[in-house]
Write a protein that holds these residues in place. Structure first.
Motif, PDB file in Angstrom:
ATOM      1  N   THR A 155      -8.518  -8.611   2.707  1.00  0.00           N
ATOM      2  CA  THR A 155      -7.948  -7.700   1.722  1.00  0.00           C
ATOM      3  C   THR A 155      -6.682  -8.299   1.128  1.00  0.00           C
TER       4      THR A 155
ATOM      5  N   THR B 237      -3.125  -6.534   0.332  1.00  0.00           N
ATOM      6  CA  THR B 237      -2.445  -5.289   0.668  1.00  0.00           C
ATOM      7  C   THR B 237      -1.135  -5.179  -0.105  1.00  0.00           C
TER       8      THR B 237
ATOM      9  N   ARG C 191      -5.903  -2.908  -0.639  1.00  0.00           N
ATOM     10  CA  ARG C 191      -5.436  -1.855   0.272  1.00  0.00           C
ATOM     11  C   ARG C 191      -4.034  -1.445  -0.163  1.00  0.00           C
TER      12      ARG C 191
ATOM     13  N   VAL D  19      -0.724   0.836   0.843  1.00  0.00           N
ATOM     14  CA  VAL D  19      -0.155   1.464   2.034  1.00  0.00           C
ATOM     15  C   VAL D  19       1.246   1.983   1.733  1.00  0.00           C
TER      16      VAL D  19
ATOM     17  N   THR E 116      -8.810   0.909  -0.806  1.00  0.00           N
ATOM     18  CA  THR E 116      -8.574   1.812   0.313  1.00  0.00           C
ATOM     19  C   THR E 116      -7.075   2.096   0.381  1.00  0.00           C
ATOM     20  N   THR E 117      -6.717   3.181   1.059  1.00  0.00           N
ATOM     21  CA  THR E 117      -5.317   3.551   1.207  1.00  0.00           C
ATOM     22  C   THR E 117      -5.027   3.857   2.668  1.00  0.00           C
TER      23      THR E 117
ATOM     24  N   GLU F   3       0.653  -5.109   8.805  1.00  0.00           N
ATOM     25  CA  GLU F   3      -0.283  -5.157   7.684  1.00  0.00           C
ATOM     26  C   GLU F   3      -0.452  -6.582   7.176  1.00  0.00           C
TER      27      GLU F   3
ATOM     28  N   GLU G 203      -2.996  -8.553   8.960  1.00  0.00           N
ATOM     29  CA  GLU G 203      -4.392  -8.144   8.798  1.00  0.00           C
ATOM     30  C   GLU G 203      -4.927  -8.440   7.400  1.00  0.00           C
ATOM     31  N   ALA G 204      -4.097  -9.008   6.528  1.00  0.00           N
ATOM     32  CA  ALA G 204      -4.484  -9.190   5.128  1.00  0.00           C
ATOM     33  C   ALA G 204      -4.426 -10.664   4.731  1.00  0.00           C
TER      34      ALA G 204
ATOM     35  N   LEU H  35       0.189  -9.992   1.608  1.00  0.00           N
ATOM     36  CA  LEU H  35       0.956  -8.755   1.479  1.00  0.00           C
ATOM     37  C   LEU H  35       1.807  -8.860   0.222  1.00  0.00           C
TER      38      LEU H  35
END
Length: 303
Positions: free
Chosen positions: A4, A6, A34, A36, A85-86, A100, A103-104, A107
């Motif tokens: 993703t 993010t 994503r 956030v 996605t959120t 985050e 995982e991306a 960022l």
């Protein structure tokens, strides 16, 4: 977990601009976006407005959900095919955003800009995330428009081509992680990659690009070109479609990169993973570029 891009949102215009950039980057990479929000972050208050009392937990959740839904709907209208996605993040803001980042693919955060914005990065969440992240982070200045990333006055039909991707490279210790990131960014944009390296010999007059003896100048730039060529050679073969130009300069690299950012779509700089007595460090070149560049800046950590 799927790959993703993010983007962190706090309701500020800068974060909305960053989310728009992140959406376009996700389309270039063909990955989901994503969005956030970290609940520990005080909701954005526009300049000139009195600070509001801290909201209750329930109020903050309702505000965050509304903000995220609005951002998702706006981006979906602009990019109908983009998967979005959120999510709400809990806990301290900086660790939550660093989690985050891990995982991306990338960022993306907003910041005030361009040059001279009071308090930019000074003690801010963005500074702490950039300094602490083990993964790439892109900072996007407020006010950036999609057309700012493209060349004007191009002839013919179709979308205008992207402006250059600019890579600030330390030819004395080039890192493949940083180089690969820049080549991939240029390839995704079908853009030229402009590699800039600044070298300051131990002469006071060179601190700010002062005049050098012609022979010494030729010797220094020639040596730098050779180092750059060696570092870039395997990546030219891996990305044969990327046009590369090399710019070996005398003086502080940060100043030259700031100048180069004025007609670039992205500036890429490295940050050595290290800690000082005051905590994680950004590094002088990345620090100068983040404070003064007029285009999105990708900070890529490396060992």
């Amino acid at each position: 977990m799927p790959r993703t891009i993010t983007a962190g949102l706090d309701g500020s215009p800068q974060s909305v601009t960053a989310a728009g950039w992140a959406a376009r980057e996700a389309l270039l990479r063909d990955v989901p976006l994503r969005l956030v929000h970290a609940l520990g972050r005080q909701p954005y208050t526009p300049r000139g407005h009195l600070p509001q009392p801290p909201p209750s937990q329930d109020e903050q959740i309702r505000w965050a959900d509304h903000m995220l839904r609005e951002a998702e709907a706006t981006i979906a209208r602009r990019h109908p095919g983009l998967r979005i996605t959120t999510g709400r993040l809990t806990g301290d803001v900086v660790p939550a955003l660093l989690g985050e980042a891990g995982e991306a693919d990338l960022l993306v955060l907003g910041f005030r800009g361009p040059v001279g914005a009071a308090g930019f990065l000074s003690g801010s969440v963005a500074r702490a995330v950039v300094a602490g992240s083990r993964w790439p982070v892109v900072l996007v200045r407020g006010g950036l428009r999609p057309e700012d990333e493209h060349r004007y006055g191009t002839v013919g039909s179709g979308a205008a081509p992207f402006c250059d991707v600019v890579l600030g490279l330390n030819s004395a210790a080039p890192d493949d992680t940083v180089i690969e990131f820049a080549f991939e960014a240029a390839s995704q944009r079908a853009a030229r990659l402009r590699v800039v390296h600044g070298r300051s010999p131990d002469l006071p007059s060179c601190d700010n690009g002062g005049d050098l003896d012609a022979g010494l100048h030729d010797e220094l730039t020639g040596e730098t070109h050779r180092c750059l060529a060696e570092a870039l050679e395997p990546w030219r073969h891996k990305f044969p479609g990327v046009e590369v130009t090399e710019q070996a300069v005398i003086g502080k690299a940060g100043s030259h990169l700031v100048e180069a950012s004025r007609d670039a779509s992205l500036v890429v700089v490295g940050r050595r993973r290290r800690r000082t007595v005051t905590g994680a460090a950004i590094g002088p070149v990345a620090h100068a570029v983040l404070h003064r560049a007029t285009t999105p800046v990708a900070v890529v950590p490396h060992d």
